[in-house]
Design a protein around this motif. Structure first.
Motif, PDB file in Angstrom:
ATOM      1  N   ARG A  73      43.683  33.853  49.836  1.00 42.93           N
ATOM      2  CA  ARG A  73      43.313  34.118  48.447  1.00 42.93           C
ATOM      3  C   ARG A  73      41.850  33.809  48.177  1.00 42.93           C
ATOM      4  N   HIS A  77      43.384  36.417  43.862  1.00 41.06           N
ATOM      5  CA  HIS A  77      44.242  37.425  44.483  1.00 41.06           C
ATOM      6  C   HIS A  77      44.039  37.413  45.995  1.00 41.06           C
ATOM      7  N   ALA A  78      44.999  38.012  46.701  1.00 39.93           N
ATOM      8  CA  ALA A  78      44.938  38.039  48.164  1.00 39.93           C
ATOM      9  C   ALA A  78      43.920  39.067  48.627  1.00 39.93           C
ATOM     10  N   GLU A 106      51.992  40.867  48.280  1.00 42.32           N
ATOM     11  CA  GLU A 106      51.728  40.157  47.031  1.00 42.32           C
ATOM     12  C   GLU A 106      52.527  40.779  45.884  1.00 42.32           C
TER      13      GLU A 106
END
Length: 200
Positions: A73, A77-78, A106
């Motif tokens: 991350r 967010h990834a 995700e």
């Protein structure tokens, strides 16, 4: 939150943290999103990766643990994922990667959080179909490194899914497994033409 994310083996996590702190490992990863990440990057949501080897004559899916995958991350967010693998010497970092399965994982995890029933999330790979699913195991206290998909567990195919299988739609194992088994079972060889001829 109904998802009970299993703890990854501490040595597996350490290998990922070491790789993230290595400029060489990050530079050689060929992951532009990881290279271009601004601010700290952290491993999150470790998931055991199991591979479906075959289905027994009794209809039990035989699976084996191949590693642990961590979403990396940055900025909430990834941006990539890190894969670890078990070697004779213990857990080792395998590689970083990016691509559609990162965002799909995700997304599937977010979807699973809205399910009322608690689950233990895992990943299940079906190599014969080039398919990856989020496996929602009903026994949250189970050892995440062992076991097999139960009939009432859920499988959520990640995008891109094989043709004819809807991505991000949860399926009970009892419903999806026969479809997967049929897809990966080789078609029987045609009978020799000499056997098909009628006797003279």
């Amino acid at each position: 939150m109904p998802l009970h994310v299993p703890p990854a083996p501490a040595p597996a996590l350490r290998t990922v943290l070491t790789a993230l702190s290595s400029p060489t490992a990050v530079r050689e990863a060929r992951t532009p999103s990881l290279l271009g990440a601004r601010g700290p990057v952290t491993p999150d949501l470790p998931l055991p990766v199991h591979v479906l080897d075959h289905v027994t004559p009794d209809g039990v899916p035989a699976v084996r643990l191949t590693g642990w995958r961590f979403l990396i991350r940055s900025g909430g967010h990834a941006v990539a994922a890190a894969e670890t693998m078990l070697t004779p010497d213990g857990w080792a970092f395998s590689h970083f990667f990016e691509g559609p399965y990162v965002s799909a994982t995700e997304r599937a995890l977010r979807q699973a959080e809205s399910v009322v029933q608690p689950f233990q999330p895992r990943l299940l790979s079906v190599p014969g179909l080039y398919m990856l699913t989020l496996w929602l195991h009903g026994d949250c206290a189970a050892d995440a490194a062992t076991g097999h998909p139960e009939a009432t567990d859920l499988l959520v195919p990640l995008a891109p899914a094989p043709p004819g299988i809807a991505a991000h739609r949860p399926h009970r194992v009892a419903d999806l497994l026969p479809v997967l088994t049929h897809r990966v079972t080789p078609a029987p060889a045609p009978a020799p033409t000499s056997l098909l001829r009628s006797p003279a």
